[in-house]
Design a protein around this motif. Structure first.
Motif, short mmCIF file in Angstrom:
data_model
loop_
_atom_site.label_atom_id
_atom_site.label_comp_id
_atom_site.label_asym_id
_atom_site.label_seq_id
_atom_site.Cartn_x
_atom_site.Cartn_y
_atom_site.Cartn_z
N CYS A 131 -6.22 -11.30 -56.59
CA CYS A 131 -4.83 -11.75 -56.52
C CYS A 131 -3.85 -10.62 -56.24
N THR A 132 -4.35 -9.42 -55.95
CA THR A 132 -3.45 -8.29 -55.68
C THR A 132 -3.54 -7.87 -54.22
N GLY A 133 -4.42 -6.91 -53.91
CA GLY A 133 -4.52 -6.41 -52.54
C GLY A 133 -4.75 -7.50 -51.51
N PRO A 134 -5.75 -8.38 -51.70
CA PRO A 134 -5.98 -9.46 -50.72
C PRO A 134 -4.76 -10.36 -50.53
N ALA A 135 -4.03 -10.64 -51.61
CA ALA A 135 -2.82 -11.46 -51.48
C ALA A 135 -1.78 -10.77 -50.63
N LEU A 136 -1.68 -9.44 -50.75
CA LEU A 136 -0.72 -8.68 -49.96
C LEU A 136 -1.07 -8.74 -48.47
N ILE A 137 -2.37 -8.80 -48.15
CA ILE A 137 -2.78 -8.91 -46.75
C ILE A 137 -2.26 -10.21 -46.15
N ILE A 138 -2.41 -11.29 -46.91
CA ILE A 138 -1.92 -12.59 -46.43
C ILE A 138 -0.40 -12.60 -46.32
N ILE A 139 0.27 -12.09 -47.35
CA ILE A 139 1.74 -12.08 -47.36
C ILE A 139 2.27 -11.24 -46.20
N GLY A 140 1.67 -10.05 -45.98
CA GLY A 140 2.11 -9.18 -44.89
C GLY A 140 1.85 -9.81 -43.53
N GLY A 141 0.66 -10.43 -43.36
CA GLY A 141 0.33 -11.06 -42.10
C GLY A 141 1.24 -12.23 -41.80
N ALA A 142 1.54 -13.03 -42.82
CA ALA A 142 2.43 -14.17 -42.64
C ALA A 142 3.84 -13.72 -42.27
N LYS A 143 4.28 -12.64 -42.90
CA LYS A 143 5.61 -12.11 -42.61
C LYS A 143 5.70 -11.60 -41.18
N ASP A 144 4.67 -10.85 -40.75
CA ASP A 144 4.66 -10.31 -39.38
C ASP A 144 4.62 -11.42 -38.35
N ALA A 145 3.97 -12.54 -38.70
CA ALA A 145 3.87 -13.67 -37.75
C ALA A 145 5.09 -14.57 -37.77
N GLY A 146 6.03 -14.28 -38.66
CA GLY A 146 7.25 -15.08 -38.73
C GLY A 146 7.09 -16.39 -39.45
N LEU A 147 6.06 -16.53 -40.30
CA LEU A 147 5.91 -17.76 -41.07
C LEU A 147 6.99 -17.85 -42.14
N SER A 148 7.37 -19.06 -42.47
CA SER A 148 8.38 -19.25 -43.51
C SER A 148 7.77 -19.00 -44.89
N MET A 149 8.63 -18.88 -45.89
CA MET A 149 8.16 -18.70 -47.26
C MET A 149 7.26 -19.86 -47.67
N GLU A 150 7.66 -21.10 -47.32
CA GLU A 150 6.87 -22.27 -47.69
C GLU A 150 5.48 -22.23 -47.04
N GLN A 151 5.42 -21.87 -45.76
CA GLN A 151 4.13 -21.79 -45.06
C GLN A 151 3.22 -20.73 -45.68
N THR A 152 3.82 -19.63 -46.10
CA THR A 152 3.05 -18.56 -46.76
C THR A 152 2.48 -19.05 -48.08
N ILE A 153 3.29 -19.78 -48.83
CA ILE A 153 2.84 -20.30 -50.13
C ILE A 153 1.74 -21.35 -49.94
N TYR A 154 1.86 -22.19 -48.89
CA TYR A 154 0.82 -23.18 -48.61
C TYR A 154 -0.52 -22.47 -48.32
N TRP A 155 -0.43 -21.41 -47.54
CA TRP A 155 -1.62 -20.62 -47.20
C TRP A 155 -2.26 -20.07 -48.48
N LEU A 156 -1.44 -19.47 -49.32
CA LEU A 156 -1.95 -18.90 -50.57
C LEU A 156 -2.52 -19.99 -51.48
N PHE A 157 -1.81 -21.10 -51.60
CA PHE A 157 -2.30 -22.19 -52.43
C PHE A 157 -3.69 -22.63 -52.00
N ALA A 158 -3.87 -22.86 -50.71
CA ALA A 158 -5.12 -23.43 -50.22
C ALA A 158 -6.31 -22.50 -50.46
#
Length: 417
Positions: free
Chosen positions: A32-59
């Motif tokens: 829930c630390t380093g790997p989560a940051l990879i997803i958060i950083g990738g989503a941010k760079d791709a321009g995903l919204s906060m909600e889309q990032t959270i959906y990704w993390l949830f799933a």
């Protein structure tokens, strides 16, 4: 061997102890630390919204937890479900070129590929034809970074990392009733808090209910992302987890692990998430001696991990800012300490017998190199390279190995579901 899930749940309380709870908790903290940051950083760079990032993390967290929980209770083995970390890196790059709907279609196809390979039994047969020393050497090469990361953390945070290592060593020697990895983590957290080592993640907290996303299918996205992702799930995460379990003396249900990794990939694609599958590093933590001397009870660590992992997914919007505030040096140090047993046992299995020594060496160095060809990471190529080298210069070893397989093959095929 399969067990009744109800019976496994009845036996669970006696397997929940300081060792399994601490190992499951540490595996969850790692995931829930380093790997989560990879997803958060990738989503941010791709321009995903906060909600889309959270959906990704949830799933990936929620369904990954369900996969691990089911397999752990069904087989009473410490098989942890999560998601592919190198896969997250791959798809983060892919999001720069394809829409979220198109790349979700690629995720779905990747899940279908993995599912077919598992349900056909092909993966189980292939893995049985790869010599154990070569698999174990791949594990060492792929996970040695956790050991070296523990040492390099001393440079960036000598007090926090150094104290955690010292406490681990002295606890291992003098305090038998408390898992040394737990003592090291607690002391590290206290020191980090006193020294102001916790950092704000810069992400606003808030709850958001997941929503279904309908994938669309693009040939380019499937070829560029879907197929490499399927190979990553099989060749990186599943292969690592299988090797780790073998190193600890388990007989992993290879086909079943592959089937459920495929199902996980198909489900998560409807939330814009890349794949829920078996997790190599977290399986290593929960299957190690840190989870207790009783190997039959280590599945309790997976149950603890699944509860925390699934909970993290449900409250991802609230939990991420707090969990990712843990100092990176502390996470690296504790992860390295947790991997000691796995690395030592894998090294012993790699080079303790005379067969496949050169193949195992090549498998080790290829996995350590971190090379990536065609979007596929080094663990996969380590297995391929190690086997090819052995076939060329250790043919007599393979001849004797084939004879052993023919004797054991009829009794070792696991059913898939």
């Amino acid at each position: 061997m399969k067990y009744s899930i109800g019976e496994s749940l009845k036996l669970l309380p006696k397997h929940l102890n300081a060792n399994t709870i601490s190992a499951g908790t540490l595996a969850a903290i790692f995931g829930c630390t380093g790997p989560a940051l990879i997803i958060i950083g990738g989503a941010k760079d791709a321009g995903l919204s906060m909600e889309q990032t959270i959906y990704w993390l949830f799933a990936v967290y929620f369904f990954g937890a369900l996969i691990g929980l089911y397999l752990a209770l069904k087989y009473r083995q410490p098989i942890v479900g999560a998601y592919s970390i190198p896969g997250a890196v791959l798809v983060a790059a892919g999001l720069q070129h394809y829409s979220l709907s198109e790349i979700s279609g690629a995720y779905f196809v990747a899940g279908v590929i993995v599912f077919i390979l598992g349900i056909s039994g092909l993966i189980g047969k292939v893995m049985r034809w790869i010599p154990v020393p070569i698999v174990m050497a791949m594990i060492v090469g792929a996970m040695i970074r956790f050991g070296t990361g523990m040492i390099t953390s001393l440079q960036g945070a000598p007090i926090i990392a150094g104290a955690a290592i010292v406490v681990y060593l002295f606890s291992s020697r003098f305090i038998k009733k408390i898992p040394p990895i737990l003592s090291a983590f607690v002391v590290g957290v206290v020191l980090a808090a006193l020294m102001g080592g916790f950092q704000s993640s810069g992400m606003d907290a808030g709850l958001s209910l997941p929503q279904i996303l309908l994938p669309s299918f693009s040939i380019d996205a499937i070829v560029s992302v879907g197929i490499p992702l399927a190979l990553l799930v099989i060749g990186a995460e599943n292969a690592q987890a299988i090797g780790v379990l073998m190193a600890e003396g388990y007989k992993p249900p290879i086909n079943s692990m592959t089937v459920w990794s495929g199902i996980g990939g198909m489900i998560t694609s409807f939330f814009g998430a890349h794949n829920a599958n078996i997790a190599g590093p977290m399986t290593a933590i929960c299957s190690s001696k840190e989870a207790g001397d009783n190997k039959d009870g280590r599945y309790g660590a997976v149950v603890v991990n699944a509860v925390l992992f699934g909970g993290f997914g449900i409250i991802a919007g609230v939990a991420v800012p707090f969990v990712t505030a843990l100092p990176g040096a502390l996470v690296s140090t504790v992860s390295g300490l947790a991997m000691i047993g796995v690395l030592v046992s894998s090294l012993q299995a790699s080079f303790s017998e005379r067969r496949f020594q050169i193949g195992a060496f090549f498998s080790l160095v290829i996995a350590m190199s971190g090379v990536s060809f065609y979007g596929i990471s080094s663990p996969f190529w380590a297995l391929i390279g190690g086997v090819l080298v052995s076939l060329i210069i250790e043919k007599t070893d393979f001849d004797s190995f084939k004879s052993e397989i023919k004797v054991n093959e009829v009794t070792n095929i696991d059913s898939v579901i």
